[in-house]
Design a protein around this motif. Structure first.
Motif, mmCIF file in Angstrom:
data_model
loop_
_atom_site.group_PDB
_atom_site.id
_atom_site.type_symbol
_atom_site.label_atom_id
_atom_site.label_comp_id
_atom_site.label_asym_id
_atom_site.label_seq_id
_atom_site.Cartn_x
_atom_site.Cartn_y
_atom_site.Cartn_z
ATOM 1 N N PRO A 161 -9.797 -76.038 12.999
ATOM 2 C CA PRO A 161 -9.763 -74.611 13.345
ATOM 3 C C PRO A 161 -8.367 -74.259 13.860
ATOM 4 O O PRO A 161 -7.760 -75.039 14.597
ATOM 5 C CB PRO A 161 -10.818 -74.495 14.453
ATOM 6 C CG PRO A 161 -11.757 -75.632 14.209
ATOM 7 C CD PRO A 161 -10.887 -76.757 13.695
ATOM 8 N N HIS A 162 -7.869 -73.083 13.457
ATOM 9 C CA HIS A 162 -6.478 -72.744 13.777
ATOM 10 C C HIS A 162 -6.350 -71.302 14.216
ATOM 11 O O HIS A 162 -6.937 -70.399 13.610
ATOM 12 C CB HIS A 162 -5.575 -73.012 12.566
ATOM 13 C CG HIS A 162 -4.125 -73.007 12.903
ATOM 14 N ND1 HIS A 162 -3.368 -71.868 12.843
ATOM 15 C CD2 HIS A 162 -3.290 -73.994 13.342
ATOM 16 C CE1 HIS A 162 -2.122 -72.145 13.213
ATOM 17 N NE2 HIS A 162 -2.055 -73.428 13.528
ATOM 18 N N GLU A 163 -5.522 -71.086 15.242
ATOM 19 C CA GLU A 163 -5.387 -69.797 15.908
ATOM 20 C C GLU A 163 -4.685 -68.728 15.079
ATOM 21 O O GLU A 163 -4.793 -67.539 15.372
ATOM 22 C CB GLU A 163 -4.633 -69.984 17.234
ATOM 23 C CG GLU A 163 -3.197 -70.464 17.118
ATOM 24 C CD GLU A 163 -3.065 -71.979 16.941
ATOM 25 O OE1 GLU A 163 -1.919 -72.453 16.884
ATOM 26 O OE2 GLU A 163 -4.090 -72.687 16.845
ATOM 27 N N VAL A 164 -3.955 -69.112 14.041
ATOM 28 C CA VAL A 164 -3.204 -68.139 13.237
ATOM 29 C C VAL A 164 -3.869 -67.876 11.897
ATOM 30 O O VAL A 164 -3.967 -66.737 11.448
ATOM 31 C CB VAL A 164 -1.751 -68.629 13.005
ATOM 32 C CG1 VAL A 164 -1.009 -67.683 12.051
ATOM 33 C CG2 VAL A 164 -1.005 -68.736 14.323
ATOM 34 N N VAL A 165 -4.347 -68.935 11.253
ATOM 35 C CA VAL A 165 -4.798 -68.820 9.858
ATOM 36 C C VAL A 165 -6.321 -68.904 9.708
ATOM 37 O O VAL A 165 -6.859 -68.525 8.687
ATOM 38 C CB VAL A 165 -4.081 -69.892 9.000
ATOM 39 C CG1 VAL A 165 -4.549 -71.291 9.347
ATOM 40 C CG2 VAL A 165 -4.221 -69.620 7.513
ATOM 41 N N GLY A 166 -7.006 -69.394 10.723
ATOM 42 C CA GLY A 166 -8.462 -69.561 10.649
ATOM 43 C C GLY A 166 -8.846 -71.022 10.643
ATOM 44 O O GLY A 166 -9.383 -71.563 11.604
ATOM 45 N N GLY A 191 -1.309 -62.877 12.251
ATOM 46 C CA GLY A 191 -2.398 -63.538 12.965
ATOM 47 C C GLY A 191 -2.559 -62.994 14.379
ATOM 48 O O GLY A 191 -3.685 -62.810 14.863
ATOM 49 N N ALA A 192 -1.433 -62.716 15.042
ATOM 50 C CA ALA A 192 -1.488 -62.176 16.405
ATOM 51 C C ALA A 192 -2.072 -60.766 16.423
ATOM 52 O O ALA A 192 -2.803 -60.397 17.352
ATOM 53 C CB ALA A 192 -0.092 -62.177 17.020
ATOM 54 N N LEU A 193 -1.763 -59.972 15.411
ATOM 55 C CA LEU A 193 -2.317 -58.620 15.335
ATOM 56 C C LEU A 193 -3.832 -58.663 15.168
ATOM 57 O O LEU A 193 -4.559 -57.818 15.706
ATOM 58 C CB LEU A 193 -1.667 -57.844 14.181
ATOM 59 C CG LEU A 193 -0.182 -57.484 14.383
ATOM 60 C CD1 LEU A 193 0.401 -56.906 13.098
ATOM 61 C CD2 LEU A 193 -0.011 -56.504 15.545
ATOM 62 N N ILE A 194 -4.322 -59.660 14.429
ATOM 63 C CA ILE A 194 -5.775 -59.844 14.288
ATOM 64 C C ILE A 194 -6.343 -60.377 15.600
ATOM 65 O O ILE A 194 -7.456 -60.027 15.995
ATOM 66 C CB ILE A 194 -6.080 -60.803 13.122
ATOM 67 C CG1 ILE A 194 -5.604 -60.200 11.792
ATOM 68 C CG2 ILE A 194 -7.573 -61.136 13.054
ATOM 69 C CD1 ILE A 194 -5.618 -61.182 10.631
ATOM 70 N N THR A 195 -5.605 -61.201 16.281
ATOM 71 C CA THR A 195 -5.861 -61.965 17.520
ATOM 72 C C THR A 195 -6.477 -63.318 17.203
ATOM 73 O O THR A 195 -7.308 -63.449 16.307
ATOM 74 C CB THR A 195 -6.742 -61.249 18.585
ATOM 75 O OG1 THR A 195 -8.103 -61.258 18.175
ATOM 76 C CG2 THR A 195 -6.239 -59.853 18.881
ATOM 77 N N SER A 196 -6.022 -64.296 17.956
ATOM 78 C CA SER A 196 -6.551 -65.651 17.831
ATOM 79 C C SER A 196 -8.056 -65.657 18.055
ATOM 80 O O SER A 196 -8.808 -66.332 17.351
ATOM 81 C CB SER A 196 -5.868 -66.575 18.853
ATOM 82 O OG SER A 196 -6.532 -67.821 18.937
ATOM 83 N N TYR A 197 -8.515 -64.886 19.043
ATOM 84 C CA TYR A 197 -9.939 -64.814 19.386
ATOM 85 C C TYR A 197 -10.785 -64.502 18.152
ATOM 86 O O TYR A 197 -11.859 -65.075 17.959
ATOM 87 C CB TYR A 197 -10.130 -63.738 20.454
ATOM 88 C CG TYR A 197 -11.527 -63.609 21.013
ATOM 89 C CD1 TYR A 197 -11.847 -64.177 22.240
ATOM 90 C CD2 TYR A 197 -12.517 -62.901 20.337
ATOM 91 C CE1 TYR A 197 -13.119 -64.054 22.781
ATOM 92 C CE2 TYR A 197 -13.791 -62.780 20.850
ATOM 93 C CZ TYR A 197 -14.094 -63.357 22.080
ATOM 94 O OH TYR A 197 -15.364 -63.234 22.591
ATOM 95 N N ASP A 198 -10.281 -63.583 17.311
ATOM 96 C CA ASP A 198 -11.071 -63.134 16.155
ATOM 97 C C ASP A 198 -10.872 -63.969 14.898
ATOM 98 O O ASP A 198 -11.742 -63.990 14.027
ATOM 99 C CB ASP A 198 -10.747 -61.663 15.846
ATOM 100 C CG ASP A 198 -11.329 -60.717 16.885
ATOM 101 O OD1 ASP A 198 -12.323 -61.092 17.544
ATOM 102 O OD2 ASP A 198 -10.781 -59.612 17.056
#
Length: 419
Positions: A161-166, A191-198
Motif C-alpha cells: 500500500p502506498h501513500e501517493v499511488v495507492g 497524490g497530495a491533492l487527492i490526499t494520502s488518507y483517500d
C-alpha cells in the motif's frame, strides 16, 4: 522481435513460496522471454523496502548472465539519497561484484543531468485528463540512461500500500524510481491533492497510477516485471507474479490489498509506530504515519518512534523552510508556495494528514497530532509543526499494556483501516 509474454503467478494471500519455487519460477519465465543477446536493465528497490533481494539476485544472476549480452541493475531511488557501497552490499547480501559477476549495480543518479534521457512529453491537456482535472501542466519525461538504452527493462521488487499511488510497484519503479525530479514532483502533488488518507491502499488505476503508466509507455525498452508480495517483518515471499509491468503489478496488487491491510473495529486513540532502521530519516520513516492515519480517531496521536533517526531529510532541506501542514494550507496560499518543489509539498501534507486551513484567519486545524520520538531536537520538531517526545523516556512495554495505545512493531508497510 520480442517474445510473447504470458502472465504467470505463484503463491497467494498469506501463503509462503519456497526459495526453490522462486528460482524455478524466475528461471522458467526468463527462459521463455527471449532475452538472448539483449541488453537488460534490472530495476531493483532501494534499502527502504522489505525484499529478499539476495535470493532474487542469485536467481537473476543464474538465469540471465551468459544469456543476456549485458546486465545492469539500477537501484530505483526516486529522489532518495544515493546508496553507499556498504549499504548496497548490506542490501544485496555482500559485495555485488563478488556475488553477482556479470551484473553491474548502480544508483539511479537522479541529480546528474547526464544520467537522464528525454523519452517524450505529455501535454498539459493530457495530464488534466489523467489526473481527473487536478493538474493541467505538461511534463517532459526523463528516465535513467541505463534503462532507456537497454533492450529490456526488467522490474524486480515488492508491492505495498502506498501513500501517493495507492499500491506501489510495477511502473512505479520507472516513475518515480528512475525518473527526473520534475515529473516525480507532479505525480506526488496529484497524490497530495487527492490526499494520502483517500488514496493509500487503493487498487486499480488511480489518477497517479494513470500518469505513471502514461510516462512509462514512452520508455523504448520492453518493460517486464517480477512483482512480489513480501510478508512484512519476515521477508518471506507470499506471491510472485510475472508479465508486463502492468500485468504483473495488477496480479500482485490484488494480493497485497488482502495481505498488507489490517482492519480494526474501533479507531485508535494513540499509536506508537516503531520504525525499523531501514528508514534512515523522517522523509522515509513518515510511512509510520501514512499507514496508520486512516485508523486513528479524530484528535488522536501517532508517535513515530525512531531513536536511530537524526535528521528530517538527507536530500530535501526545503522541508525545514515550509514545515508540515495539511493540503489546504498550501492550496489556499498557492502563490506563496508554488515555487517550492511539489514533491516536498506533497511529503509535508502526507505526514501532517487531513486538516483544514482558513485563509482569512490563518487558522489551520489538523485532525491528528503527529509526534517525533527521534534524535531530532525539540526545537527543530516544533519549528516544522510536529510534536516532540524524548525517545529515552518512552517505555514500550508500558505502552503495550495501556489499552489506549496501539503499538506497531516494524511499522511502515502494513496499512490499518477501520472496518
Amino acid at each position: 522481435m520480442s517474445a510473447q509474454i504470458t502472465p504467470d503467478l505463484i503463491g497467494g494471500p498469506h501463503q509462503h513460496v519456497s526459495d526453490e519455487q522462486v528460482d524455478e519460477f524466475i528461471g522458467r519465465n526468463l527462459a521463455a522471454a527471449g532475452l538472448e543477446g539483449k541488453k537488460v536493465a534490472l530495476v531493483i528497490p532501494d534499502g527502504t523496502r522489505s525484499c529478499p533481494l539476495p535470493l532474487l539476485m542469485r536467481a537473476l544472476h543464474q538465469h540471465l548472465v551468459g544469456r543476456a549480452a549485458e546486465v545492469t541493475a539500477v537501484i530505483a531511488l526516486g529522489t532518495h539519497s544515493y546508496m553507499e557501497p556498504d549499504e548496497i552490499a548490506r542490501m544485496l547480501g555482500g559485495d555485488p561484484e563478488e556475488l553477482y559477476p556479470g551484473i553491474r549495480v548502480v544508483n539511479h543518479e537522479w541529480a546528474d543531468p547526464d544520467m537522464l534521457v528525454e523519452v517524450g512529453r505529455i501535454s498539459g491537456e493530457r495530464i488534466a485528463e489523467l489526473s481527473g482535472g487536478r493538474l493541467d501542466v505538461g511534463a517532459t519525461i526523463m528516465i535513467n540512461r541505463h534503462v532507456v538504452e537497454a533492450d529490456v527493462a526488467l522490474v524486480v521488487g515488492p508491492v505495498f500500500p502506498h501513500e501517493v499511488v495507492g499500491i506501489s510497484g510495477g511502473n512505479k519503479y520507472f516513475i518515480p524510481g528512475v525518473a527526473s525530479q520534475e515529473f516525480i514532483d507532479m505525480t506526488h502533488w496529484v497524490g497530495a491533492l487527492i490526499t494520502s488518507y483517500d488514496i493509500i491502499g487503493t487498487t486499480g488505476i488511480t489518477p497517479v497510477r494513470a500518469m505513471i503508466n502514461e510516462g512509462s509507455e514512452l520508455i523504448p525498452a520492453q518493460r517486464l516485471a517480477f512483482c512480489l508480495v513480501v510478508e512484512s517483518g519476515t521477508g518471506l515471499i507470499e506471491a510472485i507474479a510475472w508479465g508486463t509491468t502492468e500485468d504483473a503489478w495488477a496480479a500482485s496488487a490484488a494480493i497485497a490489498a488482502q495481505t498488507h491491510v489490517e482492519y480494526v473495529d474501533e479507531p485508535f486513540k494513540r499509536v506508537l509506530s516503531i520504525m525499523p532502521e531501514r528508514y534512515e530519516d523522517i522523509w522515509t520513516a513518515a510511512k509510520g504515519f501514512y499507514k496508520l492515519e486512516p485508523a486513528v480517531a479524530d484528535g488522536g496521536e501517532v508517535i513515530i518512534y525512531a531513536p536511530h533517526v537524526t535528521e528530517v531529510s538527507e536530500t530535501h532541506h526545503e522541508i525545514h523552510e515550509i514545515g508540515y501542514h495539511c493540503r489546504d494550507y498550501f492550496v489556499k496560499q498557492w502563490d506563496r508556495f508554488k515555487d517550492v518543489h511539489w514533491g516536498v509539498l506533497a511529503h509535508s501534507t502526507h505526514l501532517r494528514g487531513k486538516g483544514t486551513y482558513d485563509a482569512e484567519t490563518g487558522v489551520e486545524k489538523l485532525r491528528v497530532k503527529v509526534t517525533l520520538a527521534t534524535q531530532i531536537p525539540r526545537e527543530v520538531c516544533e519549528s516544522i509543526n510536529l510534536g516532540y517526545l524524548d525517545p529515552n523516556e518512552i517505555d514500550i512495554d508500558a505502552m503495550r499494556a495501556d489499552p489506549d495505545v496501539f503499538v506497531v512493531p516494524n511499522a511502515g508497510e502494513v496499512l490499518y483501516r477501520v472496518k
